[in-house]
Design an enzyme around this catalytic site. Structure first.
Site, PDB file in Angstrom:
ATOM      1  N   CYS A 138      50.978  30.543  50.732  1.00  0.00           N
ATOM      2  CA  CYS A 138      51.956  31.605  50.517  1.00  0.00           C
ATOM      3  C   CYS A 138      52.565  31.970  51.867  1.00  0.00           C
ATOM      4  CB  CYS A 138      51.301  32.822  49.866  1.00  0.00           C
ATOM      5  SG  CYS A 138      52.534  34.062  49.380  1.00  0.00           S
ATOM      6  N   GLY A 196      43.691  34.088  40.347  1.00  0.00           N
ATOM      7  CA  GLY A 196      44.878  33.969  39.505  1.00  0.00           C
ATOM      8  C   GLY A 196      45.219  32.530  39.157  1.00  0.00           C
ATOM      9  N   LYS A 197      45.294  31.661  40.150  1.00  0.00           N
ATOM     10  CA  LYS A 197      45.610  30.262  39.887  1.00  0.00           C
ATOM     11  C   LYS A 197      44.443  29.570  39.185  1.00  0.00           C
ATOM     12  CE  LYS A 197      48.650  29.903  43.946  1.00  0.00           C
ATOM     13  NZ  LYS A 197      48.282  31.213  44.548  1.00  0.00           N
ATOM     14  N   ASP A 242      44.711  26.007  47.754  1.00  0.00           N
ATOM     15  CA  ASP A 242      45.552  27.162  48.082  1.00  0.00           C
ATOM     16  C   ASP A 242      44.982  27.734  49.370  1.00  0.00           C
ATOM     17  OD1 ASP A 242      47.251  29.296  48.076  1.00  0.00           O
ATOM     18  OD2 ASP A 242      46.337  30.323  46.373  1.00  0.00           O
ATOM     19  N   ASP A 274      31.225  26.853  51.047  1.00  0.00           N
ATOM     20  CA  ASP A 274      32.180  26.569  52.108  1.00  0.00           C
ATOM     21  C   ASP A 274      33.070  25.400  51.682  1.00  0.00           C
ATOM     22  OD1 ASP A 274      33.551  25.912  54.399  1.00  0.00           O
ATOM     23  OD2 ASP A 274      31.787  25.828  55.691  1.00  0.00           O
ATOM     24  N   GLY A 295      39.487  32.309  45.229  1.00  0.00           N
ATOM     25  CA  GLY A 295      39.667  33.758  45.178  1.00  0.00           C
ATOM     26  C   GLY A 295      41.107  34.187  45.455  1.00  0.00           C
TER      27      GLY A 295
END
Length: 452
Positions: free
Chosen positions: A386, A269-270, A333, A315, A266
């Site tokens: 990020c 995008g990636k 990510d 999970d 979620g």
């Protein structure tokens, strides 16, 4: 009837909602602008007032404390919102002093008592009697160190400033600290990415991105009106996020039949970019997301890809035990503080605390352990955040890999340099740390791993 302009009222409403209910300015502001039916000019002013005030909140608080003679935590929060908004107009914008002061006093009348209105007027009159450079000198004079002076001037919490400095020192580039802080206060250009097989970069407006072979950078306009974007064949996506996905998908040729996993997919995008890359090479992507609402966003993001990848709600920390040695490529990510995207989410710097970093560590480690368990021997795993904070990046990788001698780091900079359209200025090492000030991207950390 209030004489405050609609643009200022919208900005104050959003700033209050950010403080009172942890609203996200980037999500709420367009709604409030639409509800108020602002003209393009007023919408632009409301946007600058909102984001500028939130970005520079720490600096403005220092000014307000000096001008008022009291700590900002002794000022009623709604009045403090008004004062911060006024400071942005007085110190950073070319707004007439009388307009900034008078309209702010009108706003104070709506949110505070009569004495608070008088207090607001007095503080703003004091601020308006000195120019921005004089206020800068007064604020910096309160700093106890050069590091604190940079944090004050560029409106970052001191702990965030120190964390960024630590990473830059490790890169041998401590001299870039101020540039890194400045970049966090500059609104980024919008970047778009085409989904391979669905669109070509020539279809998109703007200029080709300097690094991502799939990206463009816009100079203006509404990206949601670009046909390829409305049709789901291209996406609004930071160039750093594009590169993080491409490092995994293009590290080596795709073998037909490969099974890929986006472990924390979620909002999608990636996942969309990976799904398109996988489909082009005869591979299959499975997208996993623990939050059902975010899983729906993933489904929407990948809807244009045929066949659509499977989106699972589950999970991520249990995927490794449920599907051991199952996937050829995995993107992790990881959930993080988001300190690498402060230019997009200016309020995030004031919401996060050092304890948030420590609190996320066990989850990041558990997800990486799960990803390693789910990876096939010889497979590829990309650990991405990020955030440039060492405790969320290098430290997590190092602590987990100490338990897994079968896992090794790959030369991620070499992989990325081979993908990028132009040479990247990367620090030595086997991981990649992107920076807003150096690359014009979010501060993405990327570490490519493989399993023996």
């Amino acid at each position: 009837m209030s004489r405050a302009t609609p643009a200022r009222r919208v900005a104050l409403d959003v700033i209050r909602a950010v403080r009172e209910s942890d609203a996200y300015a980037n999500l709420l502001l367009p709604v409030r602008i639409g509800r108020a039916k602002l003209s393009d000019a007023d919408a632009g002013l409301a946007t600058e007032l909102t984001y500028g005030t939130l970005r520079m909140q720490g600096y403005y608080d220092a000014v307000i404390a000096i001008a008022s003679g009291r700590s900002v935590d002794r000022i009623d929060p709604p009045i403090l919102d008004v004062l911060r908004l006024a400071c942005h107009q007085l110190l950073s914008l070319r707004v007439a002093t009388h307009a900034a002061v008078d309209e702010s006093v009108e706003l104070a009348k709506e949110v505070g008592s009569r004495s608070a209105v008088g207090f607001t007027n007095g503080v703003l009159r004091t601020i308006s009697r000195s120019n921005p450079e004089e206020w800068r000198e007064r604020v910096l004079a309160t700093a106890r160190s050069g590091e604190e002076a940079l944090a004050l001037e560029h409106s970052h919490p001191l702990w965030v400033t120190r964390a960024i400095r630590q990473v830059l020192v490790a890169e041998g580039r401590e001299s870039e600290l101020e540039a890194a802080l400045i970049a966090d206060n500059v609104a980024p250009r919008v970047s778009l990415a085409v989904l391979p097989g669905l669109a070509h970069r020539v279809e998109l407006p703007g200029t080709p991105a300097p690094y991502s072979p799939l990206g463009v950078r816009l100079s203006g306009g509404d990206p949601l009106r670009v046909p390829a974007v409305t049709e789901g064949r291209a996406r609004v996506q930071d160039e750093g996020s594009q590169l993080a996905a491409l490092v995994l998908s293009r590290a080596r040729p795709v073998e037909p039949g490969e099974l890929w996993l986006d472990l924390c997919a979620g909002p999608g995008g990636k996942a969309a970019l990976l799904a398109a890359e996988a489909a082009g090479g005869g591979a299959t992507l499975i997208a996993n997301e623990v939050v059902p609402a975010r899983a729906e966003l993933v489904r929407s993001a990948v809807a244009a890809i045929s066949p659509a990848p499977e989106v699972r709600v589950g999970d991520g920390t249990t995927v490794g035990s449920e599907h051991p040695a199952h996937f050829d490529r995995i993107l992790l990510d990881a959930p993080c503080t988001g300190l690498g995207a402060l230019r997009r989410r200016p309020e995030a710097r004031w919401r996060k605390q050092p304890g948030d970093v420590a609190g996320l560590g066990p989850l990041q480690s558990a997800l990486l352990e799960s990803a390693i368990a789910a990876l096939k021997p010889g497979g590829l795993l990309a650990y991405v955040t990020c955030s440039p904070h060492a405790a969320e990046t290098k430290s997590i990788v190092a602590s987990v890999l100490r338990k897994h001698p079968e896992v090794s780091r790959l030369d991620t900079p070499a992989v990325l340099q081979a993908i990028a359209s132009e040479p990247l200025d990367l620090a030595p090492g086997d991981h990649v740390q992107l920076w807003p000030h150096r690359h014009g991207t979010d501060a993405m950390f990327i570490q490519l791993l493989t399993k023996a």
